[in-house]
Enzyme design. Structure first.
Site, PDB file in Angstrom:
ATOM      1  N   TRP A 100      -2.783  -9.156   2.770  1.00 29.83           N
ATOM      2  CA  TRP A 100      -3.344 -10.014   3.827  1.00 29.83           C
ATOM      3  C   TRP A 100      -4.311  -9.272   4.744  1.00 29.83           C
ATOM      4  O   TRP A 100      -4.942  -9.886   5.605  1.00 29.83           O
ATOM      5  CB  TRP A 100      -2.213 -10.579   4.690  1.00 29.83           C
ATOM      6  CG  TRP A 100      -1.309 -11.525   3.984  1.00 29.83           C
ATOM      7  CD1 TRP A 100      -0.894 -11.480   2.677  1.00 29.83           C
ATOM      8  CD2 TRP A 100      -0.672 -12.672   4.548  1.00 29.83           C
ATOM      9  NE1 TRP A 100      -0.050 -12.508   2.419  1.00 29.83           N
ATOM     10  CE2 TRP A 100       0.112 -13.266   3.541  1.00 29.83           C
ATOM     11  CE3 TRP A 100      -0.683 -13.251   5.819  1.00 29.83           C
ATOM     12  CZ2 TRP A 100       0.870 -14.402   3.757  1.00 29.83           C
ATOM     13  CZ3 TRP A 100       0.078 -14.376   6.040  1.00 29.83           C
ATOM     14  CH2 TRP A 100       0.839 -14.953   5.021  1.00 29.83           C
ATOM     15  N   ARG A 122      -0.681   0.475  17.998  1.00 28.88           N
ATOM     16  CA  ARG A 122      -1.477   0.934  16.850  1.00 28.88           C
ATOM     17  C   ARG A 122      -2.954   0.605  17.043  1.00 28.88           C
ATOM     18  O   ARG A 122      -3.318  -0.515  17.377  1.00 28.88           O
ATOM     19  CB  ARG A 122      -0.988   0.250  15.580  1.00 28.88           C
ATOM     20  CG  ARG A 122      -1.839   0.543  14.364  1.00 28.88           C
ATOM     21  CD  ARG A 122      -1.260  -0.100  13.138  1.00 28.88           C
ATOM     22  NE  ARG A 122      -1.347  -1.525  13.153  1.00 28.88           N
ATOM     23  CZ  ARG A 122      -2.322  -2.235  12.585  1.00 28.88           C
ATOM     24  NH1 ARG A 122      -3.317  -1.628  11.973  1.00 28.88           N
ATOM     25  NH2 ARG A 122      -2.306  -3.544  12.631  1.00 28.88           N
ATOM     26  N   HIS A 135       1.938  -9.187  15.170  1.00 26.82           N
ATOM     27  CA  HIS A 135       1.068  -8.739  14.085  1.00 26.82           C
ATOM     28  C   HIS A 135       1.571  -7.484  13.386  1.00 26.82           C
ATOM     29  O   HIS A 135       1.423  -7.348  12.177  1.00 26.82           O
ATOM     30  CB  HIS A 135      -0.322  -8.469  14.668  1.00 26.82           C
ATOM     31  CG  HIS A 135      -1.339  -8.027  13.660  1.00 26.82           C
ATOM     32  ND1 HIS A 135      -1.743  -8.830  12.601  1.00 26.82           N
ATOM     33  CD2 HIS A 135      -2.050  -6.883  13.547  1.00 26.82           C
ATOM     34  CE1 HIS A 135      -2.655  -8.184  11.883  1.00 26.82           C
ATOM     35  NE2 HIS A 135      -2.851  -6.995  12.426  1.00 26.82           N
ATOM     36  N   GLU A 165     -14.094  -2.119  15.194  1.00 29.28           N
ATOM     37  CA  GLU A 165     -12.977  -2.908  15.729  1.00 29.28           C
ATOM     38  C   GLU A 165     -12.586  -2.366  17.100  1.00 29.28           C
ATOM     39  O   GLU A 165     -13.011  -1.265  17.485  1.00 29.28           O
ATOM     40  CB  GLU A 165     -11.777  -2.849  14.777  1.00 29.28           C
ATOM     41  CG  GLU A 165     -12.037  -3.615  13.486  1.00 29.28           C
ATOM     42  CD  GLU A 165     -10.862  -3.635  12.523  1.00 29.28           C
ATOM     43  OE1 GLU A 165     -10.807  -4.569  11.729  1.00 29.28           O
ATOM     44  OE2 GLU A 165     -10.010  -2.739  12.572  1.00 29.28           O
ATOM     45  N   ARG A 217      -5.862  -3.675  21.502  1.00 24.67           N
ATOM     46  CA  ARG A 217      -5.215  -4.976  21.316  1.00 24.67           C
ATOM     47  C   ARG A 217      -4.256  -5.392  22.413  1.00 24.67           C
ATOM     48  O   ARG A 217      -4.172  -6.557  22.751  1.00 24.67           O
ATOM     49  CB  ARG A 217      -4.407  -4.932  20.023  1.00 24.67           C
ATOM     50  CG  ARG A 217      -5.267  -5.191  18.879  1.00 24.67           C
ATOM     51  CD  ARG A 217      -4.503  -5.192  17.623  1.00 24.67           C
ATOM     52  NE  ARG A 217      -5.516  -5.110  16.610  1.00 24.67           N
ATOM     53  CZ  ARG A 217      -5.287  -4.858  15.354  1.00 24.67           C
ATOM     54  NH1 ARG A 217      -4.062  -4.686  14.941  1.00 24.67           N
ATOM     55  NH2 ARG A 217      -6.278  -4.809  14.502  1.00 24.67           N
ATOM     56  N   HIS A 258      -1.430  -9.444  17.865  1.00 26.66           N
ATOM     57  CA  HIS A 258      -2.876  -9.488  17.616  1.00 26.66           C
ATOM     58  C   HIS A 258      -3.460 -10.560  18.530  1.00 26.66           C
ATOM     59  O   HIS A 258      -2.908 -11.654  18.633  1.00 26.66           O
ATOM     60  CB  HIS A 258      -3.141  -9.827  16.142  1.00 26.66           C
ATOM     61  CG  HIS A 258      -4.542  -9.512  15.708  1.00 26.66           C
ATOM     62  ND1 HIS A 258      -5.629 -10.204  16.175  1.00 26.66           N
ATOM     63  CD2 HIS A 258      -5.031  -8.585  14.851  1.00 26.66           C
ATOM     64  CE1 HIS A 258      -6.734  -9.710  15.617  1.00 26.66           C
ATOM     65  NE2 HIS A 258      -6.393  -8.720  14.815  1.00 26.66           N
ATOM     66  N   ALA A 280       0.823  -1.212   0.000  1.00 29.65           N
ATOM     67  CA  ALA A 280       0.000   0.000   0.000  1.00 29.65           C
ATOM     68  C   ALA A 280       0.857   1.262   0.000  1.00 29.65           C
ATOM     69  O   ALA A 280       0.579   2.223  -0.729  1.00 29.65           O
ATOM     70  CB  ALA A 280      -0.915   0.000   1.219  1.00 29.65           C
ATOM     71  N   ALA A 281       1.935   1.256   0.794  1.00 24.53           N
ATOM     72  CA  ALA A 281       2.765   2.466   0.883  1.00 24.53           C
ATOM     73  C   ALA A 281       3.544   2.680  -0.410  1.00 24.53           C
ATOM     74  O   ALA A 281       3.571   3.792  -0.954  1.00 24.53           O
ATOM     75  CB  ALA A 281       3.717   2.356   2.073  1.00 24.53           C
ATOM     76  N   ASP A 311      13.666  -5.660   6.381  1.00 27.66           N
ATOM     77  CA  ASP A 311      14.815  -5.319   5.524  1.00 27.66           C
ATOM     78  C   ASP A 311      15.046  -3.809   5.448  1.00 27.66           C
ATOM     79  O   ASP A 311      16.187  -3.341   5.524  1.00 27.66           O
ATOM     80  CB  ASP A 311      14.602  -5.855   4.097  1.00 27.66           C
ATOM     81  CG  ASP A 311      14.494  -7.365   4.044  1.00 27.66           C
ATOM     82  OD1 ASP A 311      14.610  -8.009   5.112  1.00 27.66           O
ATOM     83  OD2 ASP A 311      14.282  -7.910   2.949  1.00 27.66           O
TER      84      ASP A 311
END
Ligand code: FAD
Ligand code: SIN
Length: 534
Positions: free
Chosen positions: A51, A387, A352, A119, A291, A243, A21-22, A222
């Site tokens: 995912w 997060r 996670h 959530e 979480r 998670h 996405a980034a 990496d």
């Protein structure tokens, strides 16, 4: 010893490392005027983005406010977030969702409006989603758009080894400036040099440093390790998110059960007592606590009762509601002999998300001239000590866009890359001891899980630090003697990330958010980042 090759470096306007996405958000925004090379390890869709299940957080409901989303994010982040960054990202979310709609992401709708799920940690329904496989739909749309753009060259099958800096220039030009990357062609085994006026790291997290993780195989940190070796600061690496609900199954080790299952009414149950247990840990928020709270509660039940797992049960909801909301998970579980519409799902916590990473500003700049960063490999100030669910894809879109804008804005000040040295393989041979890699990899992931997990102590962290010291020499010698392979690149980076995580955890003498240590259970009055300087 095989022949030493001196391939001429390939020149580009901008290099983006990572096609999640980034990375693809950055590339698409740059490609309006610049030629962009996107490098990816393995396939274009092998990062975490594909995912992602739950969705993307955005204030879109009339009853919701930016203020509430900011507050929820800061509460989850235990005050370690940078409020200015949090506000900026959250206020940018509706525009990011509009851009994804324009790209054709088929978000779920209800009466014409985007359907919003819920959530943990969110005080409102605000998660935009595509059933329970949001990431896959986003990744597909981004790849489609990038493939159709003549200014973007997609080069999968490249494992970047290190950043090219002034140190690698034929005429030394100062060590700090980044000019590109050395990348292993994973098919041919040759190492290429790619140079550009600007380089963007979008390489995802370091989840695979742990034995149990929901992250894909290539999440080996990496980009974080490359940036650190090149001289960039990293921050808050001790903040590793676990998670609460990863499927417990002997063959399928890392299948996530989305938080939205709890958001839509799922209960956590102790299989020994048959009772819900969250009331003992967070009576107000129960299963929808952030979480870190839920993961620690499950960990505590598992340890107290000697369990292998706890149960996540949504079978009290109508079967067609469950199957319609979670079609991918329902199908996957059925294939494993578990029917979530009639019975509970066995779950355990697993690593996670990497909250820490390469330090970036709101313009996505790292410490190093010529290097920008976006997404999970960075620490932008958004997540703080933990997060909030579904804030991560959002960060990728906002910071990917920010990196592109900043590069375009300062384009005329960015010099052309100098002549750089080709990758030198004159002193290495093919490895005859691949087992060393497997042994060290397994060892790191085991001690990180056992000593640097959900609940920490100083003694356990010191034990981990000691093992990291022992492995440093062995991995260093191996790296110096043998030709690079993807496994070796990843092992070197996993070891580096393990070291950064443990060093950061040892520095934090308090418990805050995801960092919970029995030796320092208090939370200090002032929240401070753990910033490591190379
Ligand atoms: P990634 O998508 O991980 O992409 C990394 C890219 O870098 C890949 O293309 C990879 O090939 C490339 N790369 C890595 N190393 C190298 C190298 N050495 N050389 C070349 N290329 C390299 N977040 C949400 O907001 N909502 C959710 O619902 C959600 N669900 C999730 C579910 C799961 C199972 C997981 C694991 C994560 C979930 N997350 C979710 C988190 C979110 O998916 C990730 O944080 C986000 O997708 C990261 O995107 P990224 O672009 O930073 O990295
Ligand atoms: C989930 O669907 O539970 C994952 C959401 C996230 O990681 O943000």
């Amino acid at each position: 010893m095989t022949e030493v090759r001196h391939e001429a470096p390939m020149r580009h306007d901008v290099i983006v490392v990572g096609s999640g996405a980034a990375g693809l958000t950055t590339a698409l925004a740059l490609a309006t005027t610049r030629k962009v090379l996107v490098l990816a390890k393995g396939g274009l869709d092998t990062g975490s983005t594909a995912w992602a299940q739950g969705g993307i957080a955005a204030v879109l409901d009339a009853g919701d406010t930016f203020e509430d989303h900011v507050r929820d994010t800061m509460i989850a982040g235990a005050g370690l977030n940078d409020e200015e960054v949090v506000r900026h990202v959250i206020e940018s979310a509706p525009a990011a969702i509009d851009r994804l709609c324009d790209l054709g992401v088929p978000f779920n709708r209800e009466s014409g409006n985007l359907h919003l799920t819920r959530e943990g940690g969110h005080s409102h329904r605000r998660i935009v989603h595509v059933n329970d496989a949001t990431g896959w739909a986003v990744q597909e749309a981004l790849i489609r758009a990038a493939q159709a753009n003549p200014n973007i060259t997609l080069l999968p099958g490249r494992a970047c080894i290190d950043l090219i800096t002034g140190r690698h220039a034929e005429k030394y030009s100062g060590s700090g400036r980044v000019w590109g990357v050395y990348a292993l062609d994973q098919d041919s085994g040759q190492v290429e040099a790619h140079v550009a006026r600007a380089t963007v790291l979008a390489t995802g997290g370091a989840g695979r440093v742990y034995q149990f993780s929901t992250a894909p195989r290539g999440a080996t940190g990496d980009g974080i390790a490359m940036a650190w070796r090149a001289g960039a600061r990293v921050s808050n690496m001790e903040m590793m998110q676990f998670h609460p609900t990863c499927l417990y199954h002997l063959e399928t080790k890392n299948f996530l059960i989305t938080e939205a299952v709890r958001g839509e009414g799922g209960h956590l149950i102790n299989p020994r007592t048959g009772k819900r247990f969250m009331a003992f840990y967070d009576a107000d928020r129960m299963e929808l606590a952030p979480r870190d709270v839920v993961a620690r509660a499950i960990d505590s039940e598992i340890k107290r009762f000697g369990l292998d797992y706890v149960h996540l049960d949504i079978s009290h909801m109508p079967a067609d509601f469950v199957a319609a909301h979670f079609p991918m998970i329902h199908d996957k579980l059925l294939s494993l002999g578990i029917d979530m519409t009639t019975g509970p799902i066995p779950v355990v916590p697993a690593q996670h998300y990497t909250c820490g990473g390469v330090l970036v500003g709101v313009d996505a700049r790292t410490d190093l001239p010529g290097l920008w960063g976006a997404g999970e490999c960075t620490e932008s100030g958004l997540h703080g000590a933990n997060r909030l669910a579904s804030n991560s894809l959002l960060e990728c879109f906002v910071f990917g866009d920010a990196a592109a804008r900043d590069i375009l804005a300062c384009w005329d000040e960015l010099d052309q890359p100098p002549a750089v040295r080709a990758w030198d393989e004159s002193r290495v041979i093919d490895s005859d001891e691949e087992v060393v890699i497997k042994q060290n990899w397994t060892e790191i992931r085991r001690f990180m899980w056992n000593y640097v997990g959900i609940v920490r102590t100083t003694k356990r962290l010191e034990r981990a630090a000691h093992r990291i010291d022992l492995l440093r020499r062995e991995i260093g010698e191996y790296y110096g003697a043998f030709r690079v392979t993807t496994d070796l690149i990843e092992l070197r980076n996993l070891h580096q990330c393990a070291e950064l995580i443990v060093q950061s955890a040892l520095r934090r003498k308090e418990s805050r958010g995801l960092h919970y240590t029995l030796d320092h259970p208090q939370t200090d009055a002032v929240a401070r980042d753990t910033v490591l300087v190379p």
